[in-house]
Design a protein around this motif. Sequence first.
Motif, short mmCIF file in Angstrom:
data_model
loop_
_atom_site.label_atom_id
_atom_site.label_comp_id
_atom_site.label_asym_id
_atom_site.label_seq_id
_atom_site.Cartn_x
_atom_site.Cartn_y
_atom_site.Cartn_z
N ASP A 181 45.39 42.15 39.59
CA ASP A 181 45.45 42.67 38.22
C ASP A 181 46.90 42.87 37.77
O ASP A 181 47.26 42.57 36.63
N LYS A 182 47.75 43.36 38.69
CA LYS A 182 49.15 43.60 38.32
C LYS A 182 49.91 42.29 38.13
O LYS A 182 50.74 42.16 37.24
N VAL A 183 49.62 41.31 38.99
CA VAL A 183 50.26 40.00 38.85
C VAL A 183 49.87 39.39 37.49
O VAL A 183 50.72 38.87 36.76
N ALA A 184 48.59 39.51 37.14
CA ALA A 184 48.14 38.97 35.85
C ALA A 184 48.88 39.64 34.70
O ALA A 184 49.33 38.98 33.75
N LYS A 185 49.07 40.95 34.82
CA LYS A 185 49.72 41.70 33.75
C LYS A 185 51.18 41.28 33.61
O LYS A 185 51.67 41.05 32.50
N MET A 186 51.89 41.13 34.76
CA MET A 186 53.32 40.79 34.66
C MET A 186 53.53 39.36 34.18
O MET A 186 54.58 39.03 33.65
N LEU A 187 52.51 38.51 34.33
CA LEU A 187 52.64 37.13 33.86
C LEU A 187 52.01 36.94 32.47
O LEU A 187 51.91 35.82 31.97
N GLY A 188 51.56 38.05 31.89
CA GLY A 188 50.99 37.98 30.53
C GLY A 188 49.66 37.26 30.48
O GLY A 188 49.30 36.64 29.48
N ALA A 195 37.06 31.82 44.51
CA ALA A 195 36.62 30.63 45.26
C ALA A 195 37.67 30.19 46.28
O ALA A 195 37.33 29.76 47.38
N TYR A 196 38.95 30.31 45.92
CA TYR A 196 40.01 29.91 46.85
C TYR A 196 39.97 30.79 48.11
O TYR A 196 40.04 30.29 49.23
N LEU A 197 39.85 32.10 47.91
CA LEU A 197 39.81 33.02 49.06
C LEU A 197 38.56 32.79 49.90
O LEU A 197 38.61 32.82 51.13
N GLY A 255 42.05 39.40 37.84
CA GLY A 255 41.68 38.55 38.98
C GLY A 255 41.22 37.16 38.56
O GLY A 255 41.79 36.15 38.98
N PRO A 256 40.19 37.09 37.70
CA PRO A 256 39.71 35.78 37.29
C PRO A 256 40.79 34.97 36.55
O PRO A 256 40.84 33.75 36.68
N ALA A 257 41.68 35.64 35.79
CA ALA A 257 42.74 34.94 35.05
C ALA A 257 43.74 34.30 36.02
O ALA A 257 44.17 33.16 35.82
#
Length: 353
Positions: free
Chosen positions: A166-173, A281-283, A179-181
């Motif tokens: 969730d945090k990675v998604a937020k920092m990359l906009g 799916a990757y995990l 998660g799904p993004a």
Amino acid sequence: MLVLGIETSCDETAAAVVAADRRVLSDLVLSQDDEHRPFGGVVPEVAARAHLLHIDGLIARAMQAAGIAFTDLAGVAATGGPGLIGGVIVGVMTGKAIAAVHDLPFLAVNHLEGHALSARLSDDVAFPYLLLLVSGGHCQLLVVEGVARYRRLGTTMDDALGEAFDKVAKMLGLGYPGGPAVEKAARSGDPRRFALPRPMLGRPGCHFSFSGLKTAVRQMAETLPAEDGPRQTAIADLCASFQAAAAESLADRTRNALSAFRHLHGGAVTLVVAGGVAANAYLRGRLQGLADAERARLVAPPLRLCTDNAAMIAWAGIERLRLGMVDRLDFAPRPRWPLDPDATPVGYAGVKA
Ligand code: KG4
Ligand code: ZN
């Protein structure tokens, strides 16, 4: 034997009716994504109010879809924690009210136990088994010895994996929910472009750590090109690199847990992966590779049973009801509720595990 399940611990209002023979008669999930999106994350007060607004109607629809009346039920199960307390109170009060009016057993279900037992609803899984629980608030490896019997082998010392997504998604906009993004963006990305740390790799034990990986992603995010096309490519590559690093760390920790499990219970191992992040799916693919290499059986419940839902709460209720583990109507909702209360605390005080 039919049980109504109610789930309100985070940002999904959910109601389901499940039978003891594993038939899911109805399974409704009302997402609050639209309510929380403007804030870029779940706002507890907004969540509690949305649960209150929708829970009665949703339960009525779940009962209608199942084609049954309250008098056909053998019990009412509601998530009793852990979670955002306002929402948990809404679900518990509603469940208690239905149970009291119709003189039914009330079952307060630990949300994590809902995830933990979900594989027994979808597949033939016998106790004991190894559980990798990866959600927004938790990242743990546990031996599931039976209903209400858990032995924690490892947990995160800082962030949960879903939280890191969730945090990675937020920092990359990439917006909310994250998660799904991130998974979507990573699909077209090159996982080798960015050299990210593999947290805890090669260390003994089964604990996790994701804050260093998250910080490394943040530092790289600051160096991305500004121009639109190259930027989109770099974001996809960074997401893929992050996912690859997280997967490698997960697999490494889980490999250690498989040997710990074999040490405790001998030969054949079933590895169950559950929780919202298990929808990735990757995990799942990476864990399948690990299971094949380690000659373990991997059980990953279908996606709608991985992310928050009420069918898993109804099912955990059924498992408890069969054992006579009924709760009283004075049950107090629990913001924290570890599966293994005897596990040694790790990390800093804010860790939710
Ligand atoms: O189990 P869950 O629905 O709620 C909690 O109990 O926390 O898990 C939610 C978490 C969120 O952090 C969300 O971003 C993550 O699961 N998640 C995913 C995916 N779908 C949901 N993470 C990675 N890939 C996904 N496809
Ligand atoms: Zn959950």
